[in-house]
Design an enzyme around this catalytic site. Structure first.
Site, PDB file in Angstrom:
ATOM      1  N   HIS A 235       0.800  -1.226   0.000  1.00 46.93           N
ATOM      2  CA  HIS A 235       0.000   0.000   0.000  1.00 46.93           C
ATOM      3  C   HIS A 235       0.839   1.285   0.000  1.00 46.93           C
ATOM      4  CE1 HIS A 235      -3.506  -2.504   0.849  1.00 46.93           C
ATOM      5  NE2 HIS A 235      -2.929  -2.985   1.909  1.00 46.93           N
TER       6      HIS A 235
HETATM    7  O1  RIB Z   1      -5.054   0.005   4.620  1.00 48.07           O
HETATM    8  C1  RIB Z   1      -3.669   0.071   4.414  1.00 48.07           C
HETATM    9  C2  RIB Z   1      -3.065   1.165   5.233  1.00 48.07           C
HETATM   10  O2  RIB Z   1      -3.311   0.942   6.610  1.00 48.07           O
HETATM   11  C3  RIB Z   1      -1.536   1.225   5.119  1.00 48.07           C
HETATM   12  O3  RIB Z   1      -1.105   2.528   5.368  1.00 48.07           O
HETATM   13  C4  RIB Z   1      -1.082   0.318   6.224  1.00 48.07           C
HETATM   14  O4  RIB Z   1       0.242   0.631   6.680  1.00 48.07           O
HETATM   15  C5  RIB Z   1      -2.089   0.662   7.277  1.00 48.07           C
HETATM   16  O5  RIB Z   1      -1.636   1.841   7.941  1.00 48.07           O
END
Ligand code: RIB
Ligand code: CA
Length: 309
Positions: A235
């Site tokens: 992500h």
């Molecule tokens: O949903 C993914 C996000 O939430 C990313 O930033 C992961 O590190 C969590 O913080």
């Protein structure tokens, strides 16, 4: 001229990769790292951020402790994804001490003193960013862009309705969307396309032998696959990659409204991609990142991580 950035994060396995990517990239001048409780409590995310920055040989970058809990709701963590330590059990040598002061004050101080517009990268719950911008809205004139990994127009990952960062502090996300002059959003619908596979990890490992590349590969190997994405989505580095290589992305102008409160829709980001709504105090304009040239992204990610010692 390098782009001046501040990274707000909750390390976090993917935050670690995002931080190393930013710290390895000369296009970015990482002026500070601010830390929030999120994937794991602040008591873990802060030492993780300090260790990540130190391993990159960038201990001069100040790291500030921020909010341990959201503005209104209760703190929720994602240790089931990131492990109790927040780095999937990959132990890093401890970093130095946190910079004195708190994140929201540091954000305001840096924005106030900025001689060039600053870009804020938000890859955790948006609490620190909201606290900074809500208490001094005039500072938004010093912001070039806010890039957030947050939200989803499709199914969430933390709940069916919501992505984790948006769920964790929906009020903070709403404040940032209302205040910031230019927001770019990397939602799950983008980041869920960026799946780490054993082949991609092997290619990463083959690109160097530095501590950060090795630690990043170990983290990516250790993270459990997500049933929601049928693999291991990466992500947070997508938010950094947008600033480095925008040519790898396709984008769309959209409007976003955040569902606040504590109901089953908590943190739902209602994203209008087709111009059905009008921009107002509820629906805020964003640049939505839609697709990414994934093979090129992973190749360049490895090259950058290999720069680090
Ligand atoms: O949903 C993914 C996000 O939430 C990313 O930033 C992961 O590190 C969590 O913080
Ligand atoms: Ca994160």
């Amino acid at each position: 001229m390098a782009r001046a950035v501040i990274i707000d994060c909750d390390p976090g396995t993917d935050d670690a990769i995002a931080l190393w990517l930013a710290l390895a990239s000369r296009e970015l001048d990482v002026q500070a790292v601010t830390v929030v409780g999120g994937n794991v409590p602040l008591t873990r995310t802060l030492p993780n951020a300090l260790a990540i920055v130190a391993l990159a040989g960038r201990a001069e970058v100040p790291v500030y402790a921020g909010a341990a809990r959201p503005l209104l709701g209760r703190f929720t963590e994602a240790a089931r994804v990131h492990g109790a330590d927040g780095l999937a059990g990959v132990a890093l040598p401890p970093g130095k001490a946190a910079a004195p002061g708190i994140a929201a004050d540091a954000l305001r101080t840096q924005l106030r003193a900025a001689t060039q517009p600053l870009t804020l990268i938000g890859i955790g719950p948006a609490t620190n960013l909201a606290l900074a911008l809500a208490t001094e809205p005039a500072l938004c004139e010093k912001i070039e862009e806010v890039v957030l990994m947050s939200g989803a127009w499709g199914e969430g990952n933390f709940t069916p309705a919501a992505e984790f960062n948006a769920f964790s502090d929906p009020e903070a996300l709403a404040i940032v969307l209302a205040a910031a002059p230019r927001v770019t959003l990397a939602t799950l619908d983008l980041t869920g396309q960026v799946l780490v596979t054993p082949e991609r990890i092997a290619r990463l490992r083959a690109m160097g032998s530095g501590n950060c590349l090795s630690a990043a590969s170990a983290i990516l190997e250790a993270v459990a696959p997500s049933p929601r994405f049928h693999g291991k989505p990466l992500h947070d580095p997508c938010a950094v990659a947008w600033l480095l290589w925008p040519e790898l992305f396709t984008t769309r102008e959209a409007l976003v409204a955040v569902e606040c409160g504590t109901g089953p829709g908590q943190g739902r980001t209602h994203i209008d991609r087709f111009g059905r709504c009008s921009a107002d105090s509820m629906y805020r304009p964003v640049r939505l990142l839609e697709t990414l040239d994934i093979e090129t992204f992973f190749a360049r990610l490895g090259e950058r991580l290999a720069y680090l010692r």
